[in-house]
Design a protein around this motif. Structure first.
Motif, mmCIF file in Angstrom:
data_model
loop_
_atom_site.group_PDB
_atom_site.id
_atom_site.type_symbol
_atom_site.label_atom_id
_atom_site.label_comp_id
_atom_site.label_asym_id
_atom_site.label_seq_id
_atom_site.Cartn_x
_atom_site.Cartn_y
_atom_site.Cartn_z
ATOM 1 N N TRP A 175 11.176 73.768 14.135
ATOM 2 C CA TRP A 175 10.019 73.656 14.976
ATOM 3 C C TRP A 175 9.763 75.239 15.483
ATOM 4 N N GLN B 99 16.876 60.871 10.178
ATOM 5 C CA GLN B 99 17.176 61.023 11.482
ATOM 6 C C GLN B 99 16.628 59.696 12.242
ATOM 7 N N TYR C 266 16.548 57.420 15.658
ATOM 8 C CA TYR C 266 16.460 57.340 17.359
ATOM 9 C C TYR C 266 15.762 56.095 17.752
ATOM 10 N N GLU D 161 16.502 70.437 25.580
ATOM 11 C CA GLU D 161 15.864 69.243 24.870
ATOM 12 C C GLU D 161 14.224 69.563 24.939
HETATM 13 O O1 IFM Z 1 16.584 67.339 20.213
HETATM 14 C C1 IFM Z 1 15.891 66.835 19.260
HETATM 15 C C2 IFM Z 1 15.997 67.678 17.878
HETATM 16 O O2 IFM Z 1 15.661 68.752 18.143
HETATM 17 C C3 IFM Z 1 15.525 66.992 16.701
HETATM 18 N N1 IFM Z 1 15.436 65.456 16.708
HETATM 19 C C4 IFM Z 1 15.518 64.589 17.911
HETATM 20 C C5 IFM Z 1 16.572 65.384 18.902
HETATM 21 C C6 IFM Z 1 16.458 64.460 20.301
HETATM 22 O O3 IFM Z 1 15.281 64.558 20.751
#
Ligand code: IFM
Length: 426
Positions: free
Chosen positions: A148, A290, A292, A385
């Motif tokens: 990023w 990934q 979440y 974060e």
């Molecule tokens: O901290 C982030 C990470 O940089 C990218 N994936 C999600 C994580 C939690 O928000």
């Protein structure tokens, strides 16, 4: 050769993972290293006061009471972070002591190419030492090239909005692979492109805060082209495996009988999970997933979650979603690595259960044919974060940001047992 599902054993209580499974955790340069100078560090300077002020209206009362750090502008300055740049040796010792056999980290582009076309040998040397340190501890490195942040010269000309982004990224990827490639088997080109597209461009809340649908589409295209160009560049010099880290959300319609909810879901799923994969077709040696989020889609595009199990950030905890994600990926016939999954849990009261329950569903997906070969908890350390700053605590290891002391959390020991055994007991 796929591991799944024949060589995994299972009885009622013990779920074995495939032989050779990678167990580890992940970090990213800007979130842990400290001392970075890039577009994010610049943005933090100009926005920390505002973010501290706006926290009052953004978070729920329970979060504000529990994490008053969110009202302090210093929370929003990455600064020295965990000083991982200088303490990686100690941090990898911790990972090793926790029975990890792999580790994911990112290389900071702004250190390697601080000026356009001028590559910094000393910083490449630093990452060479980082890899050496991992290898000495039998930790397989998974290396992300872009998590990023952009060098300032690139941010000045539009970062990923610039149509030459793919060219610049390919050149940087090639340089890094030439320098470090002999000791790397897994490259991750870009991390969660859709998070940047959504937050920097569609919502306009991350740098460069350019809220524009057209820009978002442009960045989609440019980041996919960047992945493709890095994939080719790396393969001209090495046989390593190359993929990108995809944020995959499990979507469900809020009302299973609503045509509108189902149509909205299709749109969300297309832009969230599928489009980037389509744009990088035939240029992935593996899939990096990934997980979440679980979103129930109520037309038009509202998420209505009813699950009351939440992380400190208010994110719903929904372990079953990872199973659906993995089953969906099965059709690509590629090895899958879960390169992030984790939660903010300062008290460490939910982390062990979170990890075990997600792994239960990962195991079920493997049993049903998903070729999952590794799991990386996010994150090894508490870290920065992004626009939320330091208060969310994702780490297996707690960081005291005053003294930089590291303290292993109890859940990290429970995860260590899983990593060491290569099975979970339910
Ligand atoms: O901290 C982030 C990470 O940089 C990218 N994936 C999600 C994580 C939690 O928000």
């Amino acid at each position: 050769m796929p591991f799944a599902p024949t060589n995994i054993l299972m009885n009622k209580k013990t779920l074995h993972f495939p032989a050779g499974f990678f167990w580890g955790s992940a970090t990213s340069a800007h979130q842990v290293e400290g001392g970075n100078v890039n577009d994010w560090s610049e943005w933090e300077k100009g926005n920390s006061e505002r973010l501290a002020r706006e926290a009052k209206n953004y978070w729920q009362d329970w979060q504000k009471a529990k994490f008053p750090e969110m009202f302090n502008p210093r929370n929003y300055i990455s600064g020295k972070a965990c000083d991982h740049y200088n303490r990686y040796e100690e941090d990898f010792e911790l990972a090793k002591s926790l029975n990890h056999n792999a580790h994911r980290f990112s290389i900071e582009w702004s250190r390697i190419e601080p000026e356009e076309g001028k590559f910094n040998e000393k910083e490449i040397g630093h990452y060479r030492d980082v890899i050496k340190s991992l290898r000495e501890k039998n930790l397989e490195p998974f290396i992300t090239l872009w998590h990023w942040t952009n060098p300032l010269w690139l941010a000045k000309i539009g970062g990923p909005e610039n149509k030459k982004f793919a060219y610049y990224f390919g050149r940087y990827a090639k340089f890094v692979a030439e320098q470090l490639g002999d000791s790397v088997n897994f490259w991750i080109t870009v991390n969660e492109p859709t998070s940047v597209i959504a937050n920097s461009y569609a919502r306009g809340i991350w740098p460069p805060q350019r809220k524009s649908f057209l820009s978002a589409l442009k960045v989609y295209k440019n980041l996919a082209a960047a992945h493709n160009s890095a994939f080719d560049a790396i393969h001209t010099i090495s046989k390593a495996n190359v993929g990108f880290a995809n944020l995959l959300t499990f979507y469900e319609p809020y009302d299973k009988n609503s045509i509108l909810d189902k149509a909205a879901l299709k749109v969300a799923e297309y832009f969230g999970n599928k489009k980037f994969l389509n744009l990088t077709k035939n240029k992935n040696d593996f899939l990096a997933a990934q997980y979440y989020f679980h979103h129930r889609i109520k037309f038009p595009f509202k998420n209505k979650n009813e699950n009351k199990a939440l992380t400190d950030m208010g994110w719903e905890i929904y372990p079953r979603g990872i199973y659906h994600i993995l089953k969906e990926l099965k059709k690509f016939n590629l090895p899958i690595y879960i390169t992030e999954n984790g939660l903010a849990d300062a008290e460490d009261s939910r982390r062990e259960k979170f990890i075990k329950e997600h792994l239960y569903w990962v195991h079920k997906a493997i049993r049903e044919g998903a070729d999952v070969r590794g799991y990386f908890y996010w994150s090894l350390l508490d870290n920065f974060e992004w626009d939320k700053g330091f208060w969310p605590r994702f780490g297996l290891v707690e960081i005291d940001y005053e003294t930089l002391e590291r303290k292993i959390r109890p859940s990290a020991r429970a995860y260590a047992e899983i990593c060491g055994n290569n099975y979970i007991k339910m």
